[in-house]
Design an enzyme around this catalytic site. Structure first.
Site, mmCIF file in Angstrom:
data_model
loop_
_atom_site.group_PDB
_atom_site.id
_atom_site.type_symbol
_atom_site.label_atom_id
_atom_site.label_comp_id
_atom_site.label_asym_id
_atom_site.label_seq_id
_atom_site.Cartn_x
_atom_site.Cartn_y
_atom_site.Cartn_z
ATOM 1 N N TYR A 109 0.846 -1.192 0.000
ATOM 2 C CA TYR A 109 0.000 0.000 0.000
ATOM 3 C C TYR A 109 0.879 1.239 0.000
ATOM 4 O O TYR A 109 1.894 1.302 0.713
ATOM 5 C CB TYR A 109 -0.897 0.030 1.254
ATOM 6 C CG TYR A 109 -1.620 1.348 1.413
ATOM 7 C CD1 TYR A 109 -2.911 1.520 0.911
ATOM 8 C CD2 TYR A 109 -1.013 2.428 2.042
ATOM 9 C CE1 TYR A 109 -3.566 2.726 1.024
ATOM 10 C CE2 TYR A 109 -1.676 3.644 2.168
ATOM 11 C CZ TYR A 109 -2.944 3.787 1.652
ATOM 12 O OH TYR A 109 -3.585 4.999 1.770
ATOM 13 N N GLU A 197 -3.736 7.531 -3.869
ATOM 14 C CA GLU A 197 -3.652 6.268 -3.151
ATOM 15 C C GLU A 197 -3.419 5.132 -4.140
ATOM 16 O O GLU A 197 -4.161 5.002 -5.119
ATOM 17 C CB GLU A 197 -4.956 6.045 -2.381
ATOM 18 C CG GLU A 197 -4.865 4.973 -1.350
ATOM 19 C CD GLU A 197 -6.128 4.919 -0.500
ATOM 20 O OE1 GLU A 197 -6.023 5.010 0.727
ATOM 21 O OE2 GLU A 197 -7.218 4.793 -1.080
#
Ligand code: GDP
Ligand code: MN
Length: 386
Positions: A109, A197
């Site tokens: 991530y 993101e």
């Protein structure tokens, strides 16, 4: 402003962030044709909606050849995709992304966001990629690594390396990930993003570092610097009533409650919503009609509030500072009678010409309830709708 994954990836690519080869499609035929032209060993077909969690909801599917891409596109386009972010009503899929399928070794991530409490941008990373990062943050915050960015230096390579080490990367993959982070940072700053993101950021089996997913939010207040971004807006993805309200210059946010509110001033509108809650109901919206509420704005405000089928009653809370209360009252009366308003309305007007306003409302022949105070207004409307 939110944009689609494929649009985010097109932007990131321009800044040197590595993304899979992919093309958007609006029809199954187009999807099949895209796959044929791309000529890959395998493909992923991804629903393009402004919400995450598509994988679990059936919005991300692997395909082995163009015919299968077309088939999947055929099922996906027009389907109602329900994810944990769309709410139970889901979203209709109108665009899909056809992408080269990746061989994944590791899902990580990576995210850039503004940390308001630190007054800095922060680069966040975790080895727990591909899952809901909110859960990781809650259950095992030690698995999230953060680097705060000094606005004078920007993201410095050693910070990116530090994150890379924390993620357990080494060698060529580490180098590639550092390059990736620096490119992501550049894109974020130069495009005035409020969020970027990458979940998951993947390490492929052949040692590449690519953005398998990408979500960018653009800062609305900086959009004037990027006129070309305006065409990325997808009105289908936005709340219909909010789009409508913006045409009238009304600041309106739809919520889930039953008490429609019409207020002048954002602070007063927030306080009104709090008081409705305190009185035992929930607001159906935030609506700031602005400092100079006229008959026209009141009428438009009513129109928007009444288009929300959940609304059971309306609370009007106006402070007559710049506007005169009697003018607002006349606006309310005119708009209500013109629109044949059937819902209960509680009105609280305070300020200039408040007495005349109350008289107008009481003698209007319409069934307004005039409240004496702020608390009284909230209590009255909640009692009526209950
Ligand atoms: P989201 O669920 O809306 O966040 O959509 P993502 O783009 O993150 O995709 C969800 C999951 O699908 C990823 O975490 C991957 O596990 C999987 N996935 C997406 N693209 C590929 C691909 O090219 N190859 C493989 N093997 N899996 C993929
Ligand atoms: Mn994702």
């Amino acid at each position: 402003m939110k944009i689609h994954e494929y649009q985010s990836k097109e932007i990131l690519k321009k800044f040197g962030v590595s993304v899979p080869d992919g093309r958007v499609a609006f029809t199954p035929e187009e999807a099949g044709k895209n796959a044929l032209e791309m000529d890959k060993k395998k493909y992923v077909v991804k629903a393009q909606i402004h919400a995450g969690g598509r994988g679990k909801g059936g919005g991300v599917k692997l395909a082995l050849d163009p015919a299968e891409v077309k088939n999947i596109a055929n099922q996906m386009l027009g389907m109602k995709l329900v994810t944990h972010q769309t709410g139970p009503e889901g979203k209709i899929v109108k665009r899909i992304l056809v992408e080269e399928g990746a061989d994944i070794e590791k899902e990580l991530y990576l995210g850039m966001v503004l940390d308001r409490s630190e007054s800095r941008f922060v680069l966040m990373a975790s080895s727990e990629g591909g899952v809901e990062i909110e859960k990781v943050a809650e259950e095992s915050p030690e698995k999230i690594f953060k680097e705060y960015i000094d606005p004078l230096t920007g993201l410095v390579p050693y910070q990116a390396r530090k994150i890379g080490f924390s993620l357990g990367l080494e060698g060529k993959v580490l180098q590639k990930s550092v390059k990736f982070m620096l490119a992501l940072y550049n894109a974020f700053i130069l495009c005035d993003c409020s969020l970027a993101e990458i979940n998951p950021l993947v390490i492929t089996t052949d040692g590449n570092v690519i953005a398998l997913d990408a979500k960018i939010n653009l800062d609305d207040n900086a959009l004037f610097r990027h006129p070309d971004f305006m065409e990325l807006r997808d009105l289908d993805e936005e709340e219909k009533l909010e789009v409508e309200a913006s045409k009238y210059d009304l600041s309106y946010i739809k919520l889930d409650g039953t008490v429609g509110c019409m207020v002048n001033g954002a602070g007063l509108a927030m306080a009104t919503m709090d008081l409705i809650k305190l009185a035992g109901a929930t607001p159906a919206n935030f609506l700031d009609v602005g400092g100079s509420a006229s008959v026209e704005t009141v009428r438009n405000g009513f129109k928007i509030i009444l288009s929300d089928k959940n609304v059971k009653g309306i609370l009007i809370n106006i402070f007559g500072g710049i506007v005169r209360c009697d003018r607002v009252a006349q606006g309310v009366i005119d708009a209500a009678s013109e629109m044949n308003l059937k819902l209960p309305v509680v009105v609280r007007l305070e300020g200039t010409n408040k007495e005349q306003a109350e008289e107008l409302l009481n003698n209007s022949g319409l069934s307004f309830k005039v409240a004496t105070s702020f608390q009284d207004a909230a209590k009255k409307i909640v009692e009526i709708i209950k």
